[in-house]
Design an enzyme around this catalytic site. Structure first.
Site, PDB file in Angstrom:
ATOM      1  CB  ALA A   1      -0.936  -0.004   1.197  1.00  0.00           C
TER       2      ALA A   1
ATOM      3  NE  ARG B   1      11.733   5.727  -1.382  1.00  0.00           N
ATOM      4  CZ  ARG B   1      12.216   4.844  -0.498  1.00  0.00           C
ATOM      5  NH1 ARG B   1      13.519   4.772  -0.300  1.00  0.00           N
ATOM      6  NH2 ARG B   1      11.412   4.059   0.176  1.00  0.00           N
TER       7      ARG B   1
ATOM      8  CE  LYS C   1       7.616   0.159  -3.813  1.00  0.00           C
ATOM      9  NZ  LYS C   1       8.550   0.626  -2.759  1.00  0.00           N
TER      10      LYS C   1
ATOM     11  CB  THR D   1       5.407  -1.577   7.412  1.00  0.00           C
ATOM     12  OG1 THR D   1       6.268  -1.023   8.427  1.00  0.00           O
ATOM     13  CG2 THR D   1       6.044  -1.336   6.068  1.00  0.00           C
TER      14      THR D   1
ATOM     15  CG  ASN E   1      12.478   1.269  -1.847  1.00  0.00           C
ATOM     16  OD1 ASN E   1      11.376   0.901  -1.488  1.00  0.00           O
ATOM     17  ND2 ASN E   1      13.590   0.811  -1.321  1.00  0.00           N
TER      18      ASN E   1
ATOM     19  NE  ARG F   1      -3.761 -15.612 -66.665  1.00  0.00           N
ATOM     20  CZ  ARG F   1      -2.974 -16.539 -66.152  1.00  0.00           C
ATOM     21  NH1 ARG F   1      -2.626 -16.487 -64.891  1.00  0.00           N
ATOM     22  NH2 ARG F   1      -2.515 -17.503 -66.910  1.00  0.00           N
TER      23      ARG F   1
HETATM   24  C1  UD1 Z   1      10.964  -1.618   5.180  1.00  0.00           C
HETATM   25  C2  UD1 Z   1      11.330  -1.922   6.660  1.00  0.00           C
HETATM   26  C3  UD1 Z   1      12.844  -2.107   6.757  1.00  0.00           C
HETATM   27  C4  UD1 Z   1      13.285  -3.202   5.815  1.00  0.00           C
HETATM   28  C5  UD1 Z   1      12.819  -2.945   4.381  1.00  0.00           C
HETATM   29  C6  UD1 Z   1      13.098  -4.132   3.518  1.00  0.00           C
HETATM   30  C7  UD1 Z   1       9.695  -0.785   8.068  1.00  0.00           C
HETATM   31  C8  UD1 Z   1       9.423   0.372   8.956  1.00  0.00           C
HETATM   32  N1  UD1 Z   1      10.891  -0.835   7.494  1.00  0.00           N
HETATM   33  O1  UD1 Z   1      11.566  -0.382   4.868  1.00  0.00           O
HETATM   34  O2  UD1 Z   1      13.202  -2.425   8.072  1.00  0.00           O
HETATM   35  O3  UD1 Z   1      14.690  -3.309   5.859  1.00  0.00           O
HETATM   36  O4  UD1 Z   1      11.407  -2.688   4.348  1.00  0.00           O
HETATM   37  O5  UD1 Z   1      12.828  -3.888   2.176  1.00  0.00           O
HETATM   38  O6  UD1 Z   1       8.845  -1.630   7.922  1.00  0.00           O
HETATM   39  N2  UD1 Z   1       3.697  -0.244   2.790  1.00  0.00           N
HETATM   40  C9  UD1 Z   1       2.334  -0.270   3.021  1.00  0.00           C
HETATM   41  N3  UD1 Z   1       1.768   0.754   3.707  1.00  0.00           N
HETATM   42  C10 UD1 Z   1       2.482   1.794   4.198  1.00  0.00           C
HETATM   43  C11 UD1 Z   1       3.879   1.810   3.968  1.00  0.00           C
HETATM   44  C12 UD1 Z   1       4.461   0.759   3.269  1.00  0.00           C
HETATM   45  O7  UD1 Z   1       1.642  -1.193   2.594  1.00  0.00           O
HETATM   46  O8  UD1 Z   1       1.879   2.682   4.813  1.00  0.00           O
HETATM   47  C13 UD1 Z   1       4.289  -1.339   2.011  1.00  0.00           C
HETATM   48  C14 UD1 Z   1       4.984  -0.837   0.762  1.00  0.00           C
HETATM   49  O9  UD1 Z   1       4.102  -0.869  -0.344  1.00  0.00           O
HETATM   50  C15 UD1 Z   1       6.140  -1.791   0.601  1.00  0.00           C
HETATM   51  C16 UD1 Z   1       6.404  -2.300   2.011  1.00  0.00           C
HETATM   52  O10 UD1 Z   1       5.283  -1.970   2.780  1.00  0.00           O
HETATM   53  O11 UD1 Z   1       5.822  -2.886  -0.207  1.00  0.00           O
HETATM   54  C17 UD1 Z   1       7.644  -1.651   2.609  1.00  0.00           C
HETATM   55  O12 UD1 Z   1       7.475  -0.263   2.630  1.00  0.00           O
HETATM   56  P1  UD1 Z   1       8.651   0.745   2.280  1.00  0.00           P
HETATM   57  O13 UD1 Z   1       8.169   2.116   2.474  1.00  0.00           O
HETATM   58  O14 UD1 Z   1       9.253   0.387   0.982  1.00  0.00           O
HETATM   59  O15 UD1 Z   1       9.644   0.394   3.492  1.00  0.00           O
HETATM   60  P2  UD1 Z   1      11.214   0.487   3.518  1.00  0.00           P
HETATM   61  O16 UD1 Z   1      11.597   1.899   3.809  1.00  0.00           O
HETATM   62  O17 UD1 Z   1      11.792  -0.148   2.337  1.00  0.00           O
HETATM   63 CA    CA Z   2      11.035  -0.882   0.369  1.00  0.00          CA
END
Ligand code: UD1
Ligand code: CA
Length: 490
Positions: A10, A15, A22, A100, A248, A461
């Site tokens: 979600a 980025r 994404k 997350t 990302n 023809r």
């Molecule tokens: C996250 C982890 C990090 C880990 C990394 C691995 C957290 C706080 N951090 O960081 O420790 O090393 O993944 O790749 O969890 N998402 C949602 N809803 C939200 C935010 C994110 O569903 O509100 C989903 C995103 O679509 C994505 C995943 O969760 O698929 C991870 O989110 P992202 O923002 O990419 O986290 P990272 O900063 O990569």
């Molecule tokens: Ca990520």
């Protein structure tokens, strides 16, 4: 062990700088989310909840419509959300991307009643493999953990959460890059975003507090919460960095694409396929290729394409969702879409096989030939400059250069039927609907508007005439008119 899966997808994916969500970006012909889904399904989960946000509708529709549908849970049932829920794939919505931790909370209502292990995976890590997930789940079970984290050693720790271990080696918490101290930043063991959580521990999610620095609820905080309650947590450092690359940015997508591509090429070379240059072929994840097939550079095999054994695919060929039989030869610069090319047939160079076509065993489709929604019988040849559309052509037919099936009258498409052993002379037009009986001959340059009986010769023809001395007469005519024009000027 009973398993359910949750995919967090979600996030806004800002980025990526794209209008497309994404997780719908593709690598090796498959959407990122679909890669993750397919891998999760290999664990035979009872259900899979995908948490999606702003693009709920787009993501749900793309996944459901994707060909092939995610097997086998999507089969059966009636349309819409009900269908997917009934069949084990559920889309939950997180309206606002609040982190997350909050995302996983949105999946909770759909897991009510489920008892077992919930595997949580980020939707943006398309390279994870079944083997690693299985190994991880084995550890989780053997060690009797309540919550486990899959970790790996990273060279580019960048945006990953760092794994904090206590004196006894147990994981105590995960610290995000943003919140890490200088010393913590030096830790190379990082969080892959894959967790195994016992359904009984799910209520802990509600205790996650807002992280002030990012304004999000971090799922990673669940580790600290569980530890503080004396629950058993584990971190298993398995798998390679390449497998857990989180996408990302476009740059990371490209990195993941290259890794995925290498994996696919490796799989097929191990199974006896030859590539003239492995760096210059593009093979989708769902493609299958038989042993002893040779693939030349700049070949694209896409969708559900299945190439048989001992085939040769020459340069600049693109084959989409098609079946190529054993020993077939696809020559240079050919496009084949949603069609079947049977054993030992030869297609190209510069041929276009459009959807719904079937090229028979040993048949030959040559230079600049276009085939659309047509069946070409075995041993039949159309070697040059031809259009065959909506045609049913029998065995051992010879189609001369420049033959055209005129299938379209401006309103409707019509069918041309050609029996076995027919000979169509060059530059013929077959005005559909029309039938050419078995063994008939069509004289070159004919325009066929009526059905031709079997074994007959059809000619349409006008007979050739010779006007004797015509060229000489023309010459003197031109001369005298030129003289006249000159006289008028002076
Ligand atoms: C996250 C982890 C990090 C880990 C990394 C691995 C957290 C706080 N951090 O960081 O420790 O090393 O993944 O790749 O969890 N998402 C949602 N809803 C939200 C935010 C994110 O569903 O509100 C989903 C995103 O679509 C994505 C995943 O969760 O698929 C991870 O989110 P992202 O923002 O990419 O986290 P990272 O900063 O990569
Ligand atoms: Ca990520």
């Amino acid at each position: 062990m009973k398993v359910a899966g949750v995919i967090l997808a979600a996030g806004i994916g800002k980025r990526m700088n794209s209008y497309l969500p994404k997780v719908l970006h593709k690598l090796s012909g498959r959407m990122m989310l679909q890669h993750v889904l397919n891998t999760l399904y290999k664990l035979k989960p009872q259900k899979v909840v995908v948490v999606v946000g702003k693009y709920f509708k787009e993501i749900k529709e793309s996944i459901i419509q994707t060909n092939p549908p995610i097997p086998p849970l999507l089969k059966g049932g009636k349309g819409g959300l009900l269908r997917t829920q009934n069949s084990g794939l559920i889309f939950a919505q997180q309206k606002e991307a609040k982190g997350t931790g909050d995302a996983l909370l949105r999946a909770l209502p759909y897991l009510r009643g489920f008892k077992g292990t919930v595997v949580v995976v980020n939707g943006d890590t398309p390279l994870i493999t079944r083997e690693t997930l299985k190994k991880f789940l084995r550890f989780h079970e053997e060690k009797n953990d309540v919550i486990s984290v899959l970790s790996f050693m990273s060279q580019e720790t960048g945006s990953y959460g760092r794994i904090m271990r206590g004196k006894t080696g147990y994981i105590t918490s995960i610290v995000e890059e943003m919140d890490a101290t200088y010393l913590q930043k030096n830790i190379r063991e990082v969080n892959s975003g894959v967790y195994a959580i016992d359904s009984d521990a799910f209520h802990l999610l509600k205790e996650i507090k807002l992280n002030e620095s990012k304004g999000e609820y971090y799922l990673t905080d669940i580790i600290r919460i569980a530890r503080n309650k004396g629950l058993k947590t584990g971190a298993y450092c398995i798998g390679s960095e390449a497998e857990f690359i989180g996408v990302n940015t476009r740059e990371e997508l490209e990195k993941a694409r290259r890794l995925m591509k290498d994996r696919i090429i490796r799989r097929w070379t191990d199974r006896g396929v030859s590539f003239v240059d492995t760096t210059l072929v593009f093979i989708s994840s769902d493609v299958k290729i038989g042993r002893d097939t040779i693939v030349y550079p700049n070949v694209h095999l896409e969708g559900n394409t299945k190439v048989g054994r001992g085939c040769t695919i020459y340069p600049n060929v693109r084959i989409q969702n098609s079946i190529i039989g054993d020993g077939a030869i696809i020559r240079d610069s050919t496009l084949i879409e949603d069609s079947v090319v049977k054993n030992r047939a030869s297609v190209g160079p510069f041929a276009h096989i459009r959807p719904g076509s079937e090229i028979g065993t040993g048949a030959k489709i040559g230079n600049f030939v276009e085939v659309k929604k047509s069946v070409i019988g075995s041993g039949t040849k159309a070697s040059h400059l031809t259009y065959l559309g909506d045609a049913k052509i029998g065995k051992d037919v010879n189609i001369g250069a420049g033959t055209i099936t005129c299938n379209y009258d401006g309103y409707k498409k019509h069918i041309t039927t050609i029996g076995d052993n027919v000979f169509i002379g060059s530059d013929s037009q077959l005005i559909a609907p029309v039938r050419i009986g078995k063994g008939a001959y069509i004289g070159a340059g004919s325009t066929i508007t009526k059905n031709v009986p079997s074994k007959a010769l059809a000619l349409s023809r006008i007979e050739q005439r010779h006007l004797k001395g015509w060229a000489l007469k023309r010459k003197s005519k031109v001369k005298s008119s030129k003289l006249k024009a000159k006289g008028a000027k002076s």
